[in-house]
Design a protein around this motif. Structure first.
Motif, PDB file in Angstrom:
ATOM      1  N   ILE A 149       0.751  -1.160   0.016  1.00  0.00           N
ATOM      2  CA  ILE A 149       0.061  -0.098   0.126  1.00  0.00           C
ATOM      3  C   ILE A 149       0.915   1.152   0.178  1.00  0.00           C
ATOM      4  O   ILE A 149       0.458   2.133  -0.794  1.00  0.00           O
ATOM      5  N   ALA A 153       0.631   4.110  -2.686  1.00  0.00           N
ATOM      6  CA  ALA A 153       0.420   5.470  -2.234  1.00  0.00           C
ATOM      7  C   ALA A 153       1.425   6.432  -3.126  1.00  0.00           C
ATOM      8  O   ALA A 153       1.175   7.430  -3.590  1.00  0.00           O
ATOM      9  N   VAL A 156       0.510   6.709  -6.626  1.00  0.00           N
ATOM     10  CA  VAL A 156      -0.767   7.538  -6.810  1.00  0.00           C
ATOM     11  C   VAL A 156      -0.389   9.039  -6.488  1.00  0.00           C
ATOM     12  O   VAL A 156      -0.573   9.858  -7.569  1.00  0.00           O
ATOM     13  N   GLY A 157       0.517   9.317  -5.793  1.00  0.00           N
ATOM     14  CA  GLY A 157       1.032  10.585  -5.207  1.00  0.00           C
ATOM     15  C   GLY A 157       1.794  11.368  -6.437  1.00  0.00           C
ATOM     16  O   GLY A 157       1.735  12.633  -7.000  1.00  0.00           O
ATOM     17  N   MET A 160      -0.313  11.773  -9.153  1.00  0.00           N
ATOM     18  CA  MET A 160      -1.231  13.345  -9.214  1.00  0.00           C
ATOM     19  C   MET A 160      -0.485  14.327  -9.347  1.00  0.00           C
ATOM     20  O   MET A 160      -1.191  15.357  -9.885  1.00  0.00           O
ATOM     21  N   LEU A 161       0.818  14.582  -8.803  1.00  0.00           N
ATOM     22  CA  LEU A 161       1.585  15.951  -8.965  1.00  0.00           C
ATOM     23  C   LEU A 161       1.981  15.815 -10.510  1.00  0.00           C
ATOM     24  O   LEU A 161       2.350  16.963 -10.961  1.00  0.00           O
ATOM     25  N   LYS A 165      -1.958  19.786 -16.030  1.00  0.00           N
ATOM     26  CA  LYS A 165      -2.774  20.841 -15.334  1.00  0.00           C
ATOM     27  C   LYS A 165      -4.175  20.795 -15.513  1.00  0.00           C
ATOM     28  O   LYS A 165      -4.682  20.710 -16.672  1.00  0.00           O
ATOM     29  N   GLY A 168      -8.441  18.437 -13.503  1.00  0.00           N
ATOM     30  CA  GLY A 168      -9.485  17.939 -12.846  1.00  0.00           C
ATOM     31  C   GLY A 168     -10.753  19.022 -12.533  1.00  0.00           C
ATOM     32  O   GLY A 168     -11.906  18.854 -12.255  1.00  0.00           O
ATOM     33  N   GLU A 171     -14.293  18.140 -14.023  1.00  0.00           N
ATOM     34  CA  GLU A 171     -15.139  17.289 -13.412  1.00  0.00           C
ATOM     35  C   GLU A 171     -15.937  18.054 -12.189  1.00  0.00           C
ATOM     36  O   GLU A 171     -16.737  17.392 -11.682  1.00  0.00           O
ATOM     37  N   SER A 172     -15.194  19.214 -11.706  1.00  0.00           N
ATOM     38  CA  SER A 172     -15.839  19.564 -10.552  1.00  0.00           C
ATOM     39  C   SER A 172     -17.186  20.474 -10.862  1.00  0.00           C
ATOM     40  O   SER A 172     -17.625  20.955 -11.939  1.00  0.00           O
TER      41      SER A 172
ATOM     42  N   HIS B 101     -10.328  19.432  -7.649  1.00  0.00           N
ATOM     43  CA  HIS B 101     -11.344  18.569  -7.089  1.00  0.00           C
ATOM     44  C   HIS B 101     -11.053  17.342  -7.964  1.00  0.00           C
ATOM     45  O   HIS B 101     -11.789  16.970  -8.880  1.00  0.00           O
ATOM     46  N   ILE B 102     -10.033  16.610  -7.527  1.00  0.00           N
ATOM     47  CA  ILE B 102      -9.704  15.389  -8.222  1.00  0.00           C
ATOM     48  C   ILE B 102      -9.670  14.349  -7.361  1.00  0.00           C
ATOM     49  O   ILE B 102      -9.333  14.311  -6.000  1.00  0.00           O
ATOM     50  N   GLU B 104      -7.823  11.641  -6.855  1.00  0.00           N
ATOM     51  CA  GLU B 104      -6.735  10.927  -6.276  1.00  0.00           C
ATOM     52  C   GLU B 104      -6.503  11.558  -4.767  1.00  0.00           C
ATOM     53  O   GLU B 104      -6.107  10.914  -4.220  1.00  0.00           O
ATOM     54  N   SER B 107      -7.992   9.114  -2.459  1.00  0.00           N
ATOM     55  CA  SER B 107      -7.207   7.946  -2.324  1.00  0.00           C
ATOM     56  C   SER B 107      -6.231   8.213  -1.205  1.00  0.00           C
ATOM     57  O   SER B 107      -5.562   7.513  -0.684  1.00  0.00           O
ATOM     58  N   LEU B 108      -5.400   9.436  -1.743  1.00  0.00           N
ATOM     59  CA  LEU B 108      -4.079   9.856  -1.040  1.00  0.00           C
ATOM     60  C   LEU B 108      -4.707   9.977   0.608  1.00  0.00           C
ATOM     61  O   LEU B 108      -3.615   9.559   1.426  1.00  0.00           O
ATOM     62  N   PHE B 111      -4.737   6.943   2.187  1.00  0.00           N
ATOM     63  CA  PHE B 111      -3.454   6.040   2.204  1.00  0.00           C
ATOM     64  C   PHE B 111      -2.814   6.590   3.351  1.00  0.00           C
ATOM     65  O   PHE B 111      -2.096   5.955   4.170  1.00  0.00           O
ATOM     66  N   ILE B 137       4.435  10.063   2.954  1.00  0.00           N
ATOM     67  CA  ILE B 137       4.651  10.223   1.462  1.00  0.00           C
ATOM     68  C   ILE B 137       3.425  10.631   0.928  1.00  0.00           C
ATOM     69  O   ILE B 137       3.457  11.523  -0.248  1.00  0.00           O
ATOM     70  N   ALA B 138       2.184  10.224   1.495  1.00  0.00           N
ATOM     71  CA  ALA B 138       1.041  10.540   1.253  1.00  0.00           C
ATOM     72  C   ALA B 138       0.680  12.023   1.305  1.00  0.00           C
ATOM     73  O   ALA B 138       0.343  12.822   0.415  1.00  0.00           O
ATOM     74  N   ALA B 141       2.515  14.762  -1.148  1.00  0.00           N
ATOM     75  CA  ALA B 141       2.015  14.627  -2.468  1.00  0.00           C
ATOM     76  C   ALA B 141       0.799  15.621  -2.241  1.00  0.00           C
ATOM     77  O   ALA B 141       0.489  16.323  -2.962  1.00  0.00           O
ATOM     78  N   LEU B 142       0.108  15.468  -1.010  1.00  0.00           N
ATOM     79  CA  LEU B 142      -1.158  16.087  -0.955  1.00  0.00           C
ATOM     80  C   LEU B 142      -0.671  17.542  -0.534  1.00  0.00           C
ATOM     81  O   LEU B 142      -1.392  18.444  -0.834  1.00  0.00           O
ATOM     82  N   GLY B 144       1.390  19.388  -1.888  1.00  0.00           N
ATOM     83  CA  GLY B 144       1.670  20.049  -3.320  1.00  0.00           C
ATOM     84  C   GLY B 144       0.570  20.102  -4.498  1.00  0.00           C
ATOM     85  O   GLY B 144       0.568  20.088  -5.507  1.00  0.00           O
ATOM     86  N   LEU B 145      -0.724  19.777  -3.797  1.00  0.00           N
ATOM     87  CA  LEU B 145      -1.830  19.822  -4.563  1.00  0.00           C
ATOM     88  C   LEU B 145      -2.026  20.702  -5.526  1.00  0.00           C
ATOM     89  O   LEU B 145      -2.428  20.704  -6.680  1.00  0.00           O
ATOM     90  N   ARG B 147      -0.874  22.933  -7.553  1.00  0.00           N
ATOM     91  CA  ARG B 147       0.543  23.072  -8.339  1.00  0.00           C
ATOM     92  C   ARG B 147       0.886  24.334  -9.063  1.00  0.00           C
ATOM     93  O   ARG B 147       1.836  24.729  -9.024  1.00  0.00           O
TER      94      ARG B 147
END
Lengths: 172, 476
Positions: A149, A153, A156-157, A160-161, A165, A168, A171-172, B101-102, B104, B107-108, B111, B137-138, B141-142, B144-145, B147
Motif C-alpha cells: 500500500i 500511495a 498515486v502521489g 497526481m503531481l 494541469k 480536474g 469534473e468539478s 477537485h480530483i 486522487e 485515495s491519498l 492512504f 509520502i501521501a 503529495a497532498l 503540493g496539490l 501546483r
C-alpha cells in the motif's frame, strides 16, 4: 578459503567505493558502483544468504543501476567532459591485481594476529529462500502487505503531481 | 475463524487500506470525483465504527505481536479517524473552489490515514516505520496539490526534503536500538538489559524523528511554511490526524519500549517541552497570516502535550490522549472556518487583517470560529480547557511544578494572538463590502458538530476522562 574470499570481496567493495567517489566521469562512477554492489553480493553469498545475494545483483546492480545510467545520460551532466575515460585493459587488470594483493596482505596479517572472522554456524539456514519466505509471508505478512500500500500511495502521489494541469476542473 | 478475529483487531487498518485502493479504482470507472468523496466518507465512518468497537473491547497483541489493539492504540485510531472524517467533509467544497477537485486526493488522504492507523497500533518498529512512511509520502503529495501556486510547491518540496531527512534519523535510531537490544518488538526492547552508548544514541535519534513529526522546537522549521502552503483542508488533516498519530505512537514507544529509562529521557522531554511552548507561542504573536498563526499555535500545543509526556505517569498519558482529542476537534474546526473564508477572493484570503467585520456577515461562522479559538486558548466551558487542565494537573502530581508554571505563562501569551482574530472579526469595520457565499450543508454541518463536540466534552468530560484513565489502571 571462504575467509580469504571474504577479505577479497571486502577489499574489492571498499576499493570500488573509493574509486567511485574519486572518479571524475559520472559513468565511470556508476560502473564502479556496480562493482561495489556485486562485491557486497559476494559477501552475502559467503554468509549463505543466497536470496539476498541474488536480489542484490538483480535489483541494485541491475535495475537501479540502469536507472542511474539513464538519468546520467539523459540529463547530460558535465557535457564538456567526456563520459567515459577510455577503458584500457591494463588498468582493469591492474585494479583487480592490486585488490587481490591487498586482500592477501590483509588476510595474512589477520591470520598472523589471530583475528580472522569466524562464520557463526547458525547463519547456515537463515538466508535461504525457504527461511526467508517463511518469515516474510507468515510472521511479517502485515508489514509486507502494508509495504504494497505504501508503494501504491507513492505511485498515486507521483501521478497526481505529474498529471496535466487543470485536468480536474471539468469534473468539478 | 481465528484469522477473522485477528483481522477484526485491526479492522480500521483493513477497512481504510481497502478503501484507499477502492477509491483509487472507483475514479477509473466513474470518472467523477464526487463518488470517490462519498465512498471515502462511507469507509471512514465504517472504520471509525470498527475503531470504537476495538476501544471498548479487550487489549492485546495480534499478528505475531506486530500490532497492539484496544486501549491507547485503538483510541489513537479513533483520534486519527475523527480527524480524517471531518477533514474529508470539508475537503470537497474547498477543492471545488480551488479547481482541484480530483479523486486522487481522496485515495491519498485514505492512504495517509492508513499509515497513521498502522503507526498508532504499532507494537514493532517495522510496523511503526511503515506507518510513518505511508503517512508521510501521501502527505508530501497532498501538500503540493495546488501546483499552480508557488507556496504549495514550496510546501511540498520543503516537507519532502526535511521529512525524508527526519525519516533517516528515525530509521538510524531504530537500527541502533536493534543493534543494542537485539529486537525490534517494543516489549522486547524494554526487556534488554544492556543500556550502553549505542542504546542511548538509538533513543536520541528515535526522539529526533518523533520530534520532527510532532514539530517540536528546534525541529519545527517546516511547520509554518508547509501549513501555509498546503490546501487548507489538507493542513487541517496534517495538523490533527498526523500529529495525533505521531503522539500516540510516541506514547506507545515511551511506555512500552523505554519504561525503565524514563528517569533519563524525562529531562530531555522537559527541556524540549519548555522550548516548544515558549518559542511556539512567542512566534505566533507576530504572525499576520492566520494559517501561519495556527501553525505556530499547533507547535505550542505540541509543547503542552509534551509536558504530559514528560510526566510519564499513566494519568499523564490518559490526559494527553484527552488533549489530543480536544485538539483534533478544535483544530479541524478552526482550519475549516479558515478554509471557508479563504474561498472568497481567489483563495488568497488568509491575512488576519482581512477578517475585519466578517463576524457579523455570517454570524454562525463567526460564532463557530469563536468557539474553536476560545477552546484553543483554554477557556473553561470548552474541551481545550479540560485538556490543558488535566495535562498540567498530571504534571504537578509528578512534581514538575516549574514546567507547569512555564506552561501556564506560555498559555497566557497565547490569549493575545487567538483573541486578536476575534477582535478583527467583531470589533473592526469591514470596508470592502464583500458578499459572503453560503457554505454547503455538509460543510456547515461538520463544523457545527465539531463545535458541539468541543462544548460537550468541555462541559461533561467525565465520561471520556474516566474511560481514558481506565487504560492505565492496569500495568502493562
Amino acid at each position: 578459503m571462504e575467509t580469504f574470499f571474504f577479505f577479497f570481496f571486502a577489499t574489492l567493495s571498499i576499493a570500488a567505493a573509493i574509486a567511485m567517489i574519486t572518479s571524475r566521469d559520472t559513468v565511470n562512477s556508476a560502473l564502479f558502483l556496480v562493482v561495489n554492489l556485486v562485491a557486497v553480493a559476494g559477501i552475502f553469498l559467503l554468509l549463505k544468504a543466497q536470496f539476498l545475494a541474488v536480489v542484490q545483483v538483480l535489483v541494485y546492480a541491475g535495475a537501479i543501476m540502469v536507472l542511474f545510467l539513464f538519468v546520467i545520460m539523459l540529463l547530460n551532466l558535465n557535457s564538456e567532459e567526456r563520459f567515459f575515460s577510455e577503458f584500457r585493459i591494463k588498468y582493469g587488470i591492474a585494479f583487480i591485481l592490486s585488490v587481490l594483493m591487498l586482500s592477501l596482505l590483509v588476510y595474512a596479517v589477520a591470520d598472523a594476529t589471530n583475528t580472522l572472522p569466524v562464520l557463526s554456524p547458525d547463519s547456515a539456514h537463515i538466508g535461504t529462500v525457504e527461511a526467508l519466505g517463511d518469515t516474510l509471508f507468515v510472521t511479517y505478512i502485515l508489514p509486507v502487505l502494508s509495504t504494497a500500500i505504501l508503494l501504491t500511495a507513492a505511485v498515486v502521489g507521483a501521478l497526481m503531481l505529474a498529471q496535466r494541469k487543470n485536468s480536474g476542473k471539468k469534473e468539478s | 475463524m481465528e484469522s477473522v478475529n485477528e483481522l477484526l483487531t485491526i479492522s480500521p487498518i483493513v477497512i481504510i487500506g481497502f478503501a484507499g485502493l477502492f477509491v483509487m479504482m472507483l475514479d477509473a470507472f466513474t470518472g467523477n470525483a464526487r463518488w470517490s468523496f462519498y465512498a471515502s466518507l462511507f469507509f471512514c465512518l465504517a472504520a471509525l465504527a470498527g475503531a470504537v468497537q476495538n476501544v471498548l473491547g479487550p487489549t492485546g497483541t495480534s499478528f505475531y505481536s506486530l500490532v497492539y489493539y484496544g486501549g491507547t492504540a485503538s483510541f489513537g485510531a479513533v483520534l486519527v479517524l475523527t480527524g480524517t472524517l471531518f477533514s474529508l467533509c470539508l475537503s470537497k467544497d474547498y477543492l471545488e473552489q480551488t479547481g482541484n477537485h480530483i479523486a486522487e486526493v481522496y485515495s491519498l488522504v485514505l492512504f495517509a490515514a492508513f499509515g497513521m492507523l498502522l503507526l498508532v497500533q504499532a507494537n514493532h518498529m517495522i510496523v511503526l516505520f511503515l506507518g510513518i512512511e505511508s503517512m508521510s509520502i501521501a502527505l508530501y503529495a497532498l501538500a503540493g496539490l495546488l501546483r499552480d501556486q508557488k507556496k504549495s510547491v514550496e510546501a511540498a518540496l520543503k516537507y519532502f526534503l526535511l521529512g525524508a531527512f527526519s525519516t533517516g534519523f528515525l530509521l538510524y535510531g531504530i537500527a541502533l536500538l536493534y543493534g543494542s537490544t537485539g529486537s525490534l518488538a517494543l516489549p522486547e526492547i524494554a526487556e534488554a538489559s544492556d543500556k550502553g552508548v549505542m542504546y542511548w544514541a538509538g533513543v536520541g535519534l528515535l526522539f529526533t524523528g518523533f520530534f520532527f513529526k510532532v514539530s517540536a522546537v528546534p525541529f519545527h522549521m517546516w511547520t509554518p511554511d508547509v501549513y501555509q502552503g498546503s490546501p487548507t483542508t489538507v493542513t487541517a488533516f496534517m495538523a490533527t490526524a498526523s500529529k495525533s498519530a505521531a503522539f500516540v505512537a510516541f506514547i506507545l514507544v515511551l511506555s512500552r519500549a523505554l519504561p525503565d529509562t524514563s528517569q533519563q529521557w524525562q529531562e530531555v522531554l522537559w527541556i524540549f517541552a519548555v522550548f516548544t511552548m515558549v518559542i511556539g507561542n512567542l512566534l505566533a504573536l507576530v504572525q499576520e497570516n492566520i494559517k501561519r498563526m495556527l501553525a505556530y499555535s499547533s507547535i505550542a500545543h505540541a509543547g503542552y502535550i509534551m509536558v504530559g509526556l514528560a510526566a510519564t505517569s499513566g494519568a499523564a498519558y490518559s490526559a494527553v490522549l484527552y488533549y489530543l482529542f480536544a485538539y483534533t476537534l478544535m483544530n479541524v474546526g478552526a482550519f475549516g472556518v479558515v478554509a471557508y473564508y479563504e474561498c472568497h477572493k481567489n483563495c488568497d484570503f488568509t491575512e488576519i487583517k482581512n477578517y475585519a467585520g466578517l463576524g457579523f456577515k455570517k454570524p454562525i461562522m463567526g460564532i463557530l470560529m469563536s468557539v474553536f479559538l476560545f477552546s484553543m486558548v483554554g477557556i473553561p466551558p470548552f474541551a481545550g480547557f479540560i485538556g490543558k487542565y488535566r495535562v498540567f494537573a498530571a504534571a504537578i502530581d509528578e512534581g514538575l511544578i516549574s514546567l507547569v508554571i512555564i506552561g501556564v505563562l506560555a498559555s497566557a501569551i497565547s490569549v493575545y494572538y487567538y483573541l486578536s482574530v476575534l477582535v478583527y472579526l467583531y470589533m473592526k469595520e469591514d470596508e470592502t463590502g464583500m458578499v459572503m457565499k453560503r457554505p454547503s450543508t455538509l460543510y456547515s454541518l461538520a463544523l457545527i458538530i465539531l463545535a458541539l463536540l468541543t462544548i460537550y466534552f468541555g462541559v461533561h468530560p467525565g465520561l471520556l476522562t474516566d474511560f481514558l484513565g481506565s487504560f492505565y489502571s492496569v500495568t502493562w
